[in-house]
Design a protein around this motif. Structure first.
Motif, mmCIF file in Angstrom:
data_model
loop_
_atom_site.group_PDB
_atom_site.id
_atom_site.type_symbol
_atom_site.label_atom_id
_atom_site.label_comp_id
_atom_site.label_asym_id
_atom_site.label_seq_id
_atom_site.Cartn_x
_atom_site.Cartn_y
_atom_site.Cartn_z
ATOM 1 N N ARG A 139 0.978 -1.056 0.008
ATOM 2 C CA ARG A 139 0.100 -0.028 0.150
ATOM 3 C C ARG A 139 0.807 1.227 0.016
ATOM 4 O O ARG A 139 0.504 2.327 -0.810
ATOM 5 C CB ARG A 139 -0.917 -0.160 1.163
ATOM 6 N N LYS A 140 2.005 1.231 0.730
ATOM 7 C CA LYS A 140 2.850 2.341 0.804
ATOM 8 C C LYS A 140 3.692 2.582 -0.578
ATOM 9 O O LYS A 140 3.642 3.809 -1.152
ATOM 10 C CB LYS A 140 3.629 2.128 1.864
ATOM 11 N N THR A 141 3.806 1.590 -1.213
ATOM 12 C CA THR A 141 4.649 1.631 -2.523
ATOM 13 C C THR A 141 3.467 2.271 -3.461
ATOM 14 O O THR A 141 3.994 2.940 -4.419
ATOM 15 C CB THR A 141 5.065 0.100 -2.989
ATOM 16 N N GLN A 142 2.123 1.832 -3.470
ATOM 17 C CA GLN A 142 1.148 2.271 -4.369
ATOM 18 C C GLN A 142 1.082 3.645 -4.250
ATOM 19 O O GLN A 142 0.919 4.400 -5.036
ATOM 20 C CB GLN A 142 -0.019 1.448 -3.946
ATOM 21 N N LEU A 143 0.927 4.058 -2.837
ATOM 22 C CA LEU A 143 0.627 5.676 -2.466
ATOM 23 C C LEU A 143 1.843 6.476 -3.279
ATOM 24 O O LEU A 143 1.629 7.570 -3.855
ATOM 25 C CB LEU A 143 0.593 5.803 -1.133
ATOM 26 N N MET A 144 3.047 5.828 -3.162
ATOM 27 C CA MET A 144 4.478 6.848 -3.597
ATOM 28 C C MET A 144 4.290 6.708 -5.075
ATOM 29 O O MET A 144 4.548 7.680 -5.666
ATOM 30 C CB MET A 144 5.733 5.910 -2.908
ATOM 31 N N LEU A 145 3.726 5.804 -5.611
ATOM 32 C CA LEU A 145 3.828 5.747 -7.030
ATOM 33 C C LEU A 145 2.737 6.838 -7.801
ATOM 34 O O LEU A 145 2.975 7.284 -8.819
ATOM 35 C CB LEU A 145 3.493 4.154 -7.963
ATOM 36 N N GLU A 146 1.456 6.561 -7.125
ATOM 37 C CA GLU A 146 0.613 7.712 -7.349
ATOM 38 C C GLU A 146 1.064 8.984 -7.277
ATOM 39 O O GLU A 146 0.795 10.030 -8.039
ATOM 40 C CB GLU A 146 -0.757 7.256 -6.523
ATOM 41 N N GLN A 147 1.785 9.376 -6.168
ATOM 42 C CA GLN A 147 2.264 10.623 -6.042
ATOM 43 C C GLN A 147 3.213 11.033 -7.037
ATOM 44 O O GLN A 147 3.371 12.193 -7.487
ATOM 45 C CB GLN A 147 2.967 10.740 -4.525
ATOM 46 N N MET A 148 4.150 10.135 -7.315
ATOM 47 C CA MET A 148 5.192 10.321 -8.465
ATOM 48 C C MET A 148 4.631 10.746 -9.796
ATOM 49 O O MET A 148 4.825 11.443 -10.257
ATOM 50 C CB MET A 148 6.177 9.215 -8.440
ATOM 51 N N ASP A 149 3.416 9.733 -10.016
ATOM 52 C CA ASP A 149 2.664 10.110 -11.390
ATOM 53 C C ASP A 149 2.094 11.526 -11.302
ATOM 54 O O ASP A 149 2.144 12.166 -12.260
ATOM 55 C CB ASP A 149 1.693 9.128 -11.324
ATOM 56 N N GLU A 150 1.570 11.922 -10.107
ATOM 57 C CA GLU A 150 0.908 13.285 -10.004
ATOM 58 C C GLU A 150 1.858 14.332 -10.215
ATOM 59 O O GLU A 150 1.804 15.241 -10.852
ATOM 60 C CB GLU A 150 0.328 13.321 -8.747
ATOM 61 N N LEU A 151 3.147 14.041 -9.629
ATOM 62 C CA LEU A 151 4.175 15.153 -9.835
ATOM 63 C C LEU A 151 4.727 15.205 -11.268
ATOM 64 O O LEU A 151 4.947 16.331 -11.722
ATOM 65 C CB LEU A 151 5.321 14.684 -8.850
ATOM 66 N N ARG A 152 5.035 14.139 -11.976
ATOM 67 C CA ARG A 152 5.544 14.131 -13.438
ATOM 68 C C ARG A 152 4.160 14.660 -14.380
ATOM 69 O O ARG A 152 4.575 15.426 -15.054
ATOM 70 C CB ARG A 152 5.285 12.721 -13.825
ATOM 71 N N ARG A 153 2.901 14.502 -14.092
ATOM 72 C CA ARG A 153 2.017 15.273 -14.635
ATOM 73 C C ARG A 153 2.075 16.903 -14.201
ATOM 74 O O ARG A 153 2.007 17.584 -15.395
ATOM 75 C CB ARG A 153 0.420 14.747 -14.169
ATOM 76 N N LYS A 154 1.966 17.120 -13.112
ATOM 77 C CA LYS A 154 2.360 18.745 -12.991
ATOM 78 C C LYS A 154 3.375 19.156 -13.603
ATOM 79 O O LYS A 154 3.759 20.312 -14.188
ATOM 80 C CB LYS A 154 2.403 19.150 -11.461
ATOM 81 N N GLU A 155 4.590 18.496 -13.665
ATOM 82 C CA GLU A 155 5.782 18.739 -14.373
ATOM 83 C C GLU A 155 5.787 18.973 -15.599
ATOM 84 O O GLU A 155 6.249 20.122 -16.378
ATOM 85 C CB GLU A 155 7.137 17.870 -14.087
ATOM 86 N N ARG A 156 4.865 18.149 -16.569
ATOM 87 C CA ARG A 156 4.529 18.402 -17.874
ATOM 88 C C ARG A 156 4.093 19.396 -18.262
ATOM 89 O O ARG A 156 4.119 20.240 -19.005
ATOM 90 C CB ARG A 156 4.051 16.918 -18.187
ATOM 91 N N GLU A 157 2.862 19.719 -17.098
ATOM 92 C CA GLU A 157 2.021 20.947 -17.527
ATOM 93 C C GLU A 157 2.673 22.229 -17.375
ATOM 94 O O GLU A 157 2.672 23.128 -18.171
ATOM 95 C CB GLU A 157 0.911 20.815 -16.325
ATOM 96 N N LEU A 158 3.620 22.126 -16.446
ATOM 97 C CA LEU A 158 4.554 23.450 -16.141
ATOM 98 C C LEU A 158 5.506 23.703 -17.254
ATOM 99 O O LEU A 158 5.801 24.647 -17.804
ATOM 100 C CB LEU A 158 5.274 23.282 -14.757
ATOM 101 N N GLY A 159 6.110 22.492 -17.793
ATOM 102 C CA GLY A 159 6.729 22.535 -19.231
ATOM 103 C C GLY A 159 6.218 22.886 -20.359
ATOM 104 O O GLY A 159 6.787 23.822 -21.016
ATOM 105 N N ASP A 160 5.197 22.580 -20.464
ATOM 106 C CA ASP A 160 4.313 22.951 -21.492
ATOM 107 C C ASP A 160 3.908 24.655 -21.444
ATOM 108 O O ASP A 160 4.143 25.300 -22.305
ATOM 109 C CB ASP A 160 2.786 22.397 -22.024
ATOM 110 N N LEU A 161 3.501 24.948 -20.226
ATOM 111 C CA LEU A 161 3.415 26.395 -19.830
ATOM 112 C C LEU A 161 4.684 27.082 -20.170
ATOM 113 O O LEU A 161 4.544 28.034 -20.951
ATOM 114 C CB LEU A 161 2.866 26.487 -18.583
#
Length: 244
Positions: free
Chosen positions: A143-165
């Protein structure tokens, strides 16, 4: 000739009604007492007069009438109702006993998982407890690994959005810079347009002291020195004109 049958109805005469009540009440109480003594039975008799006065009799004594009434209330139900009620009570008792045993078992298991009261456990029970702890630890790690992967995916998504901007802003700045350079090149390549254009270019002067003096407005009499006349040292033309 025998006695005729007396019709039972309310006695209208108040005095006769009271006399009859007293005689028959005493006879009824006497019969109740005789019945309890001769037949060895439990008798309870309650009488209320028309005025609300109470007359009672209990074969077990003055307080025996209350015991007789309680016994009567316990036995007014039919045997079928008693059996159903008894069965319902037994079912409830069994259910409560099961829940209580389950609650105690859960409490004991919780203490074992916390490492308490391990003395009475044998080797097999300790092994089962160890397996349970390992399974719980593995589930917690997954469960901890799953939560960490979800947080990393969310951070990558935000990083892509900021890069596009950031790219959009960069393209806008480059476009504005190209437009400015093109305008400057057009201005420098066509000097004849400077005279006809409505924009005036002010050329900067290297030395502000070399600027030509502007005319100054003087109020009052202006003295003009005649030729051949000496001027007083240290005095300006303005002061000389006023002095004369």
């Amino acid at each position: 000739m025998g006695r005729g049958r007396v019709e039972l109805k309310r006695i209208e005469n108040k005095i006769n009604r009271q006399v009859t009540f007293s005689k028959r009440r005493n006879g009824l109480l006497k019969k109740a007492y005789e019945l309890s003594v001769l037949c060895d039975v439990e008798v309870a008799l309650i009488i209320f007069s028309s005025r609300g006065k109470l007359y009672d009799f209990g074969s077990s004594g003055p307080s025996g009438i209350y015991k007789t009434l309680e016994r009567y209330q316990r036995n007014i139900f039919t045997p079928q109702d008693n059996s159903v009620e008894r069965e319902t009570q037994q079912n409830w008792f069994q259910e409560v006993s099961k829940l209580k045993a389950k609650y105690e078992s859960l409490q004991q298991t919780q203490r074992h998982l916390l490492g308490e009261d391990l003395g009475p456990l044998n080797v097999k029970e300790l092994q089962n407890l160890e397996k349970q702890l390992e399974q719980a630890l593995a589930q917690a790690r997954r469960r901890k690994t799953q939560l960490m992967l979800e947080q990393m995916d969310e951070l990558r998504r935000k990083e892509r959005e900021l890069g596009d901007l950031n790219k959009k802003l960069k393209f806008q700045l480059e476009a504005e810079g190209l437009n400015l350079k093109a305008f400057q090149g057009l201005w420098t390549s066509n000097p004849d347009a400077a005279g006809t254009s409505s924009f005036h270019v002010h050329h900067s002067q290297p030395n502000p002291m070399e600027c030509e003096p502007e005319p100054v407005l003087q109020i009052g009499y202006q003295y003009v020195q005649a030729e051949g006349t000496r001027s007083v040292a240290g005095e300006t033309n303005f002061i000389q004109g006023w002095v004369l």
